[in-house]
Design an enzyme around this catalytic site. Structure first.
Site, PDB file in Angstrom:
ATOM      1  N   SER A 128       0.888  -1.170   0.000  1.00 49.04           N
ATOM      2  CA  SER A 128       0.000   0.000   0.000  1.00 49.04           C
ATOM      3  C   SER A 128       0.923   1.216   0.000  1.00 49.04           C
ATOM      4  O   SER A 128       2.120   1.098   0.309  1.00 49.04           O
ATOM      5  CB  SER A 128      -0.855  -0.014   1.269  1.00 49.04           C
ATOM      6  OG  SER A 128      -1.421   1.254   1.523  1.00 49.04           O
ATOM      7  N   TYR A 141      -2.790  -0.947  10.181  1.00 49.93           N
ATOM      8  CA  TYR A 141      -2.675  -1.185   8.738  1.00 49.93           C
ATOM      9  C   TYR A 141      -1.295  -0.761   8.238  1.00 49.93           C
ATOM     10  O   TYR A 141      -0.633  -1.492   7.503  1.00 49.93           O
ATOM     11  CB  TYR A 141      -3.772  -0.410   8.013  1.00 49.93           C
ATOM     12  CG  TYR A 141      -3.874  -0.713   6.535  1.00 49.93           C
ATOM     13  CD1 TYR A 141      -4.388  -1.932   6.092  1.00 49.93           C
ATOM     14  CD2 TYR A 141      -3.469   0.216   5.585  1.00 49.93           C
ATOM     15  CE1 TYR A 141      -4.498  -2.211   4.737  1.00 49.93           C
ATOM     16  CE2 TYR A 141      -3.571  -0.054   4.228  1.00 49.93           C
ATOM     17  CZ  TYR A 141      -4.088  -1.273   3.805  1.00 49.93           C
ATOM     18  OH  TYR A 141      -4.192  -1.534   2.460  1.00 49.93           O
TER      19      TYR A 141
HETATM   20  P1  NAP Z   1     -11.454  -6.237  -0.606  1.00 48.59           P
HETATM   21  O1  NAP Z   1     -12.298  -5.932  -1.787  1.00 48.59           O
HETATM   22  O2  NAP Z   1     -12.029  -6.141   0.753  1.00 48.59           O
HETATM   23  O3  NAP Z   1     -10.806  -7.684  -0.842  1.00 48.59           O
HETATM   24  C1  NAP Z   1     -10.077  -8.337   0.178  1.00 48.59           C
HETATM   25  C2  NAP Z   1     -10.643  -9.729   0.312  1.00 48.59           C
HETATM   26  O4  NAP Z   1      -9.865 -10.435   1.302  1.00 48.59           O
HETATM   27  C3  NAP Z   1     -12.097  -9.718   0.811  1.00 48.59           C
HETATM   28  O5  NAP Z   1     -12.891 -10.593   0.054  1.00 48.59           O
HETATM   29  C4  NAP Z   1     -11.940 -10.191   2.246  1.00 48.59           C
HETATM   30  O6  NAP Z   1     -13.087 -10.826   2.767  1.00 48.59           O
HETATM   31  C5  NAP Z   1     -10.788 -11.157   2.098  1.00 48.59           C
HETATM   32  N1  NAP Z   1     -10.261 -11.538   3.402  1.00 48.59           N
HETATM   33  C6  NAP Z   1     -10.058 -10.757   4.476  1.00 48.59           C
HETATM   34  N2  NAP Z   1      -9.628 -11.476   5.513  1.00 48.59           N
HETATM   35  C7  NAP Z   1      -9.564 -12.758   5.088  1.00 48.59           C
HETATM   36  C8  NAP Z   1      -9.230 -13.973   5.694  1.00 48.59           C
HETATM   37  N3  NAP Z   1      -8.844 -14.036   6.991  1.00 48.59           N
HETATM   38  N4  NAP Z   1      -9.278 -15.110   4.972  1.00 48.59           N
HETATM   39  C9  NAP Z   1      -9.666 -15.077   3.678  1.00 48.59           C
HETATM   40  N5  NAP Z   1     -10.018 -13.959   3.041  1.00 48.59           N
HETATM   41  C10 NAP Z   1      -9.970 -12.799   3.737  1.00 48.59           C
HETATM   42  O7  NAP Z   1     -10.188  -5.278  -0.584  1.00 48.59           O
HETATM   43  P2  NAP Z   1      -9.179  -4.802  -1.722  1.00 48.59           P
HETATM   44  O8  NAP Z   1      -9.221  -3.326  -1.720  1.00 48.59           O
HETATM   45  O9  NAP Z   1      -9.369  -5.556  -2.988  1.00 48.59           O
HETATM   46  O10 NAP Z   1      -7.806  -5.223  -1.028  1.00 48.59           O
HETATM   47  C11 NAP Z   1      -6.959  -6.243  -1.557  1.00 48.59           C
HETATM   48  C12 NAP Z   1      -5.558  -5.971  -1.040  1.00 48.59           C
HETATM   49  O11 NAP Z   1      -5.131  -4.697  -1.552  1.00 48.59           O
HETATM   50  C13 NAP Z   1      -5.460  -5.884   0.480  1.00 48.59           C
HETATM   51  O12 NAP Z   1      -4.253  -6.484   0.891  1.00 48.59           O
HETATM   52  C14 NAP Z   1      -5.409  -4.394   0.740  1.00 48.59           C
HETATM   53  O13 NAP Z   1      -4.766  -4.072   1.933  1.00 48.59           O
HETATM   54  C15 NAP Z   1      -4.645  -3.926  -0.481  1.00 48.59           C
HETATM   55  N6  NAP Z   1      -4.806  -2.498  -0.773  1.00 48.59           N
HETATM   56  C16 NAP Z   1      -6.027  -1.983  -1.073  1.00 48.59           C
HETATM   57  C17 NAP Z   1      -6.148  -0.630  -1.335  1.00 48.59           C
HETATM   58  C18 NAP Z   1      -7.452   0.025  -1.666  1.00 48.59           C
HETATM   59  O14 NAP Z   1      -7.508   1.282  -1.722  1.00 48.59           O
HETATM   60  N7  NAP Z   1      -8.523  -0.716  -1.894  1.00 48.59           N
HETATM   61  C19 NAP Z   1      -5.005   0.180  -1.316  1.00 48.59           C
HETATM   62  C20 NAP Z   1      -3.788  -0.384  -0.998  1.00 48.59           C
HETATM   63  C21 NAP Z   1      -3.687  -1.727  -0.743  1.00 48.59           C
HETATM   64  P3  NAP Z   1     -14.095  -9.942   3.674  1.00 48.59           P
HETATM   65  O15 NAP Z   1     -14.584  -8.831   2.794  1.00 48.59           O
HETATM   66  O16 NAP Z   1     -15.139 -10.915   4.068  1.00 48.59           O
HETATM   67  O17 NAP Z   1     -13.262  -9.430   4.827  1.00 48.59           O
END
Ligand code: NAP
Length: 238
Positions: A128, A141
């Site tokens: 991130s 985070y």
């Molecule tokens: P997202 O749409 O919430 O996708 C993350 C997925 O991981 C969700 O389906 C979530 O399920 C699942 N998850 C969480 N805990 C878990 C567990 N213990 N076991 C199995 N699955 C689990 O979020 P995203 O934005 O795509 O994020 C993906 C990655 O990108 C993350 O590592 C995040 O930190 C990183 N990131 C995102 C952003 C942003 O702005 N979106 C920016 C920088 C980095 P639940 O929804 O049920 O928890």
């Protein structure tokens, strides 16, 4: 897009039921890879809680059985929410570390034997902008994402001898279910990130998925141990 550039490659992606992980699964498949997907929920190959001890090893075993091996690993499952330091409880901090750090470590460790057999081993972690900067309310985070970047760099050094690369993508603000509550409840937060990006917009999951596909491809064969901002230029602006 280079159709077929990942033909024959086999990929394992966690967090693939939502957001960036789902987009990455679609993109790698569009480039010809066969993809094994895992998440808490969604239309994935395996529903799993990645924090359960042994869960990541079982995922790797199943992916290798189904795909006949493994070339690309993307630990994308993650959690984030705003928690001020004041009143920040231990349990939330520990949970963030368990998902964003320990589960990533376990998946990487457990996939090494399979990746050693690949001629194109790729580990692509998801950091991130908070892997290099900080923000109020994001102590857990930010700590976790700094750890992911450090982990990736050390993994790259250790596994380079096997031809395996490890790189960390560091997205800016991306519109996914993770950020949706914050953007809805705090419109000023959304505007802040839109304006901060030099490109003047929030990111979409596909903006990240396309770079994941690039790092998974032969085009990125000599890149390892790096952290890459994919943030529309946000972190270049004061
Ligand atoms: P997202 O749409 O919430 O996708 C993350 C997925 O991981 C969700 O389906 C979530 O399920 C699942 N998850 C969480 N805990 C878990 C567990 N213990 N076991 C199995 N699955 C689990 O979020 P995203 O934005 O795509 O994020 C993906 C990655 O990108 C993350 O590592 C995040 O930190 C990183 N990131 C995102 C952003 C942003 O702005 N979106 C920016 C920088 C980095 P639940 O929804 O049920 O928890």
């Amino acid at each position: 897009m280079s159709a077929g550039r990942l033909a024959g490659r086999r990929a394992l992606i966690t967090g693939a039921g939502s957001g960036i992980g789902a987009a990455a699964a679609w993109r790698l498949a569009a480039d010809g890879a066969r993809v094994f997907t895992a998440d808490f929920k969604g239309a994935v190959d395996r529903q799993v809680d990645v924090t359960v001890p042994g869960a990541n090893a079982a995922l790797v075993t199943e992916a290798v059985e189904r795909l006949g091996g493994l070339d690309i690993v993307v630990p994308c499952a993650g959690v984030s929410a705003f928690h001020p330091l004041e009143g920040h409880d231990d349990a939330y901090f520990d949970m963030v570390m368990a998902v964003n750090v320990t589960a990533v470590f376990r998946l990487i460790r457990d996939c090494v034997p399979a990746l050693q057999l690949s001629a194109h081993g790729r580990i692509i972690t998801i950091g991130s902008t908070m892997a290099q900067f900080g923000d109020a309310g994001l102590v857990a985070y930010g700590t976790s994402k700094h750890a992911v970047l450090g982990m990736t760099r050390s993994v790259a050094v250790e596994l380079g001898q096997y031809g395996i690369t490890a790189n960390c993508l560091m997205p800016g603000a991306i519109e996914t279910p993770m950020t949706e509550p914050a953007f809805t409840q705090m419109p000023q937060f959304k505007t802040y990130w839109q304006n901060k990006a030099s490109l003047g917009r929030l990111g979409q999951p596909e903006d990240i998925a396309d770079v994941i596909a690039f790092l998974a491809s032969d085009d990125a064969r000599f890149m390892s141990g790096q952290g890459f901002f994919v943030d529309g230029g946000a972190m270049q602006r004061q």
